[in-house]
Enzyme design. Structure first.
Site, short mmCIF file in Angstrom:
data_model
loop_
_atom_site.label_atom_id
_atom_site.label_comp_id
_atom_site.label_asym_id
_atom_site.label_seq_id
_atom_site.Cartn_x
_atom_site.Cartn_y
_atom_site.Cartn_z
N LYS A 1 0.81 -1.22 0.00
CA LYS A 1 0.00 0.00 0.00
C LYS A 1 0.84 1.27 0.00
O LYS A 1 0.28 2.36 -0.05
CB LYS A 1 -0.91 0.01 1.23
CG LYS A 1 -2.21 -0.75 1.03
CD LYS A 1 -3.23 -0.36 2.07
CE LYS A 1 -4.60 -0.93 1.75
NZ LYS A 1 -5.56 -0.64 2.83
N ARG B 1 -17.30 -3.10 5.92
CA ARG B 1 -18.12 -1.92 5.61
C ARG B 1 -19.12 -2.33 4.53
O ARG B 1 -20.05 -3.03 4.79
CB ARG B 1 -17.22 -0.77 5.17
CG ARG B 1 -16.29 -0.27 6.28
CD ARG B 1 -15.19 0.58 5.74
NE ARG B 1 -14.44 -0.17 4.74
CZ ARG B 1 -13.60 0.34 3.86
NH1 ARG B 1 -13.40 1.64 3.85
NH2 ARG B 1 -12.96 -0.43 3.00
N1 COA Z 1 -13.68 2.17 9.51
C1 COA Z 1 -13.04 2.95 8.63
N2 COA Z 1 -12.26 2.49 7.66
C2 COA Z 1 -12.12 1.17 7.60
C3 COA Z 1 -12.74 0.30 8.47
C4 COA Z 1 -13.57 0.85 9.46
N3 COA Z 1 -14.22 0.10 10.34
N4 COA Z 1 -12.41 -0.95 8.15
C5 COA Z 1 -11.61 -0.86 7.09
N5 COA Z 1 -11.44 0.42 6.75
C6 COA Z 1 -10.70 0.93 5.61
C7 COA Z 1 -9.29 1.28 5.88
O1 COA Z 1 -9.16 2.63 6.19
C8 COA Z 1 -8.63 0.93 4.56
O2 COA Z 1 -8.75 2.02 3.68
P1 COA Z 1 -7.72 2.22 2.49
O3 COA Z 1 -7.79 1.00 1.63
O4 COA Z 1 -8.22 3.42 1.84
O5 COA Z 1 -6.36 2.37 3.12
C9 COA Z 1 -9.45 -0.23 4.02
O6 COA Z 1 -10.68 -0.13 4.68
C10 COA Z 1 -8.90 -1.57 4.36
O7 COA Z 1 -8.16 -1.44 5.53
P2 COA Z 1 -7.89 -2.44 6.66
O8 COA Z 1 -9.13 -3.11 7.08
O9 COA Z 1 -7.09 -1.74 7.69
O10 COA Z 1 -7.05 -3.50 5.96
P3 COA Z 1 -5.79 -3.26 5.15
O11 COA Z 1 -6.13 -3.61 3.75
O12 COA Z 1 -5.18 -1.96 5.35
O13 COA Z 1 -4.86 -4.33 5.83
C11 COA Z 1 -3.98 -6.48 6.23
C12 COA Z 1 -4.92 -5.63 5.43
C13 COA Z 1 -2.82 -5.74 6.81
C14 COA Z 1 -4.76 -7.12 7.34
C15 COA Z 1 -3.49 -7.55 5.23
O14 COA Z 1 -2.87 -6.89 4.14
C16 COA Z 1 -2.51 -8.50 5.84
O15 COA Z 1 -2.90 -9.41 6.53
N6 COA Z 1 -1.21 -8.31 5.58
C17 COA Z 1 -0.15 -9.16 6.11
C18 COA Z 1 0.39 -10.07 5.02
C19 COA Z 1 -0.48 -11.29 4.87
O16 COA Z 1 -0.77 -12.02 5.79
N7 COA Z 1 -0.90 -11.53 3.61
C20 COA Z 1 -1.70 -12.67 3.27
C21 COA Z 1 -3.16 -12.42 3.49
S1 COA Z 1 -4.11 -13.87 3.10
#
Ligand code: COA
Length: 169
Positions: free
Chosen positions: A46, A99
């Site tokens: 990201k 969401r």
């Molecule tokens: N309120 C507001 N925003 C929210 C939300 C909530 N309740 N829930 C999610 N979001 C938003 C976040 O702001 C984010 O926005 P963006 O895409 O504009 O940045 C988006 O939704 C998704 O965010 P989040 O839920 O934090 O997940 P992420 O995609 O940032 O993180 C990980 C995902 C880190 C959990 C995932 O990439 C991971 O597990 N990484 C480790 C490596 C791994 O294990 N990979 C294999 C996976 S099978």
């Protein structure tokens, strides 16, 4: 008789930056376990605006200032697989916020992969409240960069960090 095991949950995310939507999920998740670990992912995919260290500090600050929390909450960075991080933390479950329907596809795949890697760690979904359905960290950054007001969706401390980072203060 042995004492029941402490139930530990992990709530992972990039938190770039943390929003009130995330904080709402953290509050609700903290009711379900004895200890909640908020995992701040390095997530190079990201290309986050804030460094991992900055994001950990911002998450920690917002949690320290939360009015309602129902268990011990710890904030930790991680740069490995989520399921390995959860296992290292002795977690019973992973919390994810859902969401709109558009989140479902990604979450479905991620949960499926994680379940294969470690079937005994459950992923539990919490529906984001109406008020936070349309909040995302990307929109928050874009709105702030273009001079819009994000004070309703992030805390004052996070807003100040965003403005500093984006040269808006
Ligand atoms: N309120 C507001 N925003 C929210 C939300 C909530 N309740 N829930 C999610 N979001 C938003 C976040 O702001 C984010 O926005 P963006 O895409 O504009 O940045 C988006 O939704 C998704 O965010 P989040 O839920 O934090 O997940 P992420 O995609 O940032 O993180 C990980 C995902 C880190 C959990 C995932 O990439 C991971 O597990 N990484 C480790 C490596 C791994 O294990 N990979 C294999 C996976 S099978």
């Amino acid at each position: 008789m042995t004492a029941p095991k402490k139930r530990i949950g992990v709530y992972p995310g990039t938190f770039d930056p943390i929003t009130k939507g995330h904080l709402h999920i953290i509050k609700r998740a903290s009711k379900q376990v004895d200890k909640l670990i908020v995992g701040v992912a390095e997530n190079v995919r990201k290309a986050p605006l804030f460094s991992t260290d900055e994001r950990v500090k911002m998450v920690q600050h917002d949690i320290d200032n939360m009015y309602e929390k129902y268990c011990e909450i710890e904030v930790r960075p991680f740069d490995n697989l989520l399921i390995h991080f959860a296992r290292d933390m002795h977690a019973h479950c992973i919390f994810r916020g859902l969401r709109a329907v558009s989140d479902f596809e990604f979450e479905f795949q991620m949960t499926g992969m994680n379940a294969r890697l470690s079937p005994d760690i459950e992923t539990l979904f919490l529906m984001a409240a109406d008020k936070w359905q349309f909040v995302s960290s990307s929109f928050v950054k874009e709105i702030c960069a273009l001079g819009g007001d994000v004070g309703e969706v992030v805390t004052p401390a996070t807003e100040a960090q965003l403005k500093r980072k984006l040269g808006r203060s």
